[in-house]
Design a protein around this motif. Structure first.
Motif, PDB file in Angstrom:
ATOM      1  N   LYS A  54      20.385  16.795  -8.295  1.00  0.00           N
ATOM      2  CA  LYS A  54      21.071  17.200  -7.057  1.00  0.00           C
ATOM      3  C   LYS A  54      21.992  18.394  -7.319  1.00  0.00           C
ATOM      4  O   LYS A  54      22.102  19.287  -6.482  1.00  0.00           O
TER       5      LYS A  54
ATOM      6  N   ILE B 183      23.062  20.332  -3.958  1.00  0.00           N
ATOM      7  CA  ILE B 183      23.348  19.364  -2.898  1.00  0.00           C
ATOM      8  C   ILE B 183      24.166  18.168  -3.397  1.00  0.00           C
ATOM      9  O   ILE B 183      24.301  17.183  -2.686  1.00  0.00           O
ATOM     10  N   TYR B 184      24.704  18.270  -4.613  1.00  0.00           N
ATOM     11  CA  TYR B 184      25.506  17.168  -5.157  1.00  0.00           C
ATOM     12  C   TYR B 184      26.834  17.075  -4.419  1.00  0.00           C
ATOM     13  O   TYR B 184      27.513  18.077  -4.189  1.00  0.00           O
ATOM     14  N   ASN B 185      27.205  15.866  -4.035  1.00  0.00           N
ATOM     15  CA  ASN B 185      28.473  15.606  -3.357  1.00  0.00           C
ATOM     16  C   ASN B 185      29.110  14.412  -4.066  1.00  0.00           C
ATOM     17  O   ASN B 185      28.549  13.317  -4.058  1.00  0.00           O
ATOM     18  N   GLU B 186      30.279  14.632  -4.666  1.00  0.00           N
ATOM     19  CA  GLU B 186      30.906  13.588  -5.476  1.00  0.00           C
ATOM     20  C   GLU B 186      31.256  12.343  -4.661  1.00  0.00           C
ATOM     21  O   GLU B 186      31.117  11.219  -5.147  1.00  0.00           O
ATOM     22  N   GLU B 187      31.692  12.527  -3.429  1.00  0.00           N
ATOM     23  CA  GLU B 187      32.021  11.370  -2.577  1.00  0.00           C
ATOM     24  C   GLU B 187      30.772  10.531  -2.280  1.00  0.00           C
ATOM     25  O   GLU B 187      30.816   9.302  -2.322  1.00  0.00           O
ATOM     26  N   LEU B 188      29.681  11.207  -1.976  1.00  0.00           N
ATOM     27  CA  LEU B 188      28.429  10.489  -1.723  1.00  0.00           C
ATOM     28  C   LEU B 188      27.886   9.849  -2.997  1.00  0.00           C
ATOM     29  O   LEU B 188      27.284   8.773  -2.950  1.00  0.00           O
TER      30      LEU B 188
ATOM     31  N   TYR C 282      21.744  12.642 -10.209  1.00  0.00           N
ATOM     32  CA  TYR C 282      22.842  13.514  -9.791  1.00  0.00           C
ATOM     33  C   TYR C 282      22.725  14.900 -10.422  1.00  0.00           C
ATOM     34  O   TYR C 282      23.113  15.894  -9.816  1.00  0.00           O
TER      35      TYR C 282
END
Length: 106
Positions: A37, A42-47, A34
């Motif tokens: 990312k 491109i880090y997405n907390e939901e993903l 993470y």
């Protein structure tokens, strides 16, 4: 109809993974993933949570059952709401690790 979260299972499994050397090392790999990312933007907390719930949580449950078995704390069937809640607890540790790496890089 919403599923009820089994808080006992969440607590038991959260304690288990954080005290198991192999699972803890695996969580550090998630932190590194993470972090990379985040660096790429491109880090997405939901993903990230979805990745933990779909991949790391089943590993924890599998290892727990192999070592300890089914008991009153972790029943034979764990519903999705309980897995998501465990994933949220794990994400707290993951976020702490991310914050550490971010502060270390500044």
């Amino acid at each position: 109809m919403s599923q009820e979260i089994d808080q006992h299972a969440v607590k038991e499994l959260d304690l288990y993974w954080s005290n198991d050397a192999d699972l803890y090392k695996l969580s550090e790999e998630w932190v590194q993933l993470y972090y990379r990312k985040m660096q790429k933007g491109i880090y997405n907390e939901e993903l990230a949570l979805q990745g933990i719930v779909n991949n790391f949580v089943p590993n924890i449950i599998r290892k727990y059952r192999k070592k300890i078995g089914i008991n009153e704390f972790v029943p034979s069937k764990i519903n999705a709401a309980t897995k998501i809640e465990l994933g949220k607890e794990i994400m707290i540790s993951i976020t702490d690790g991310l914050n550490y790496l971010i502060s270390k890089s500044e």
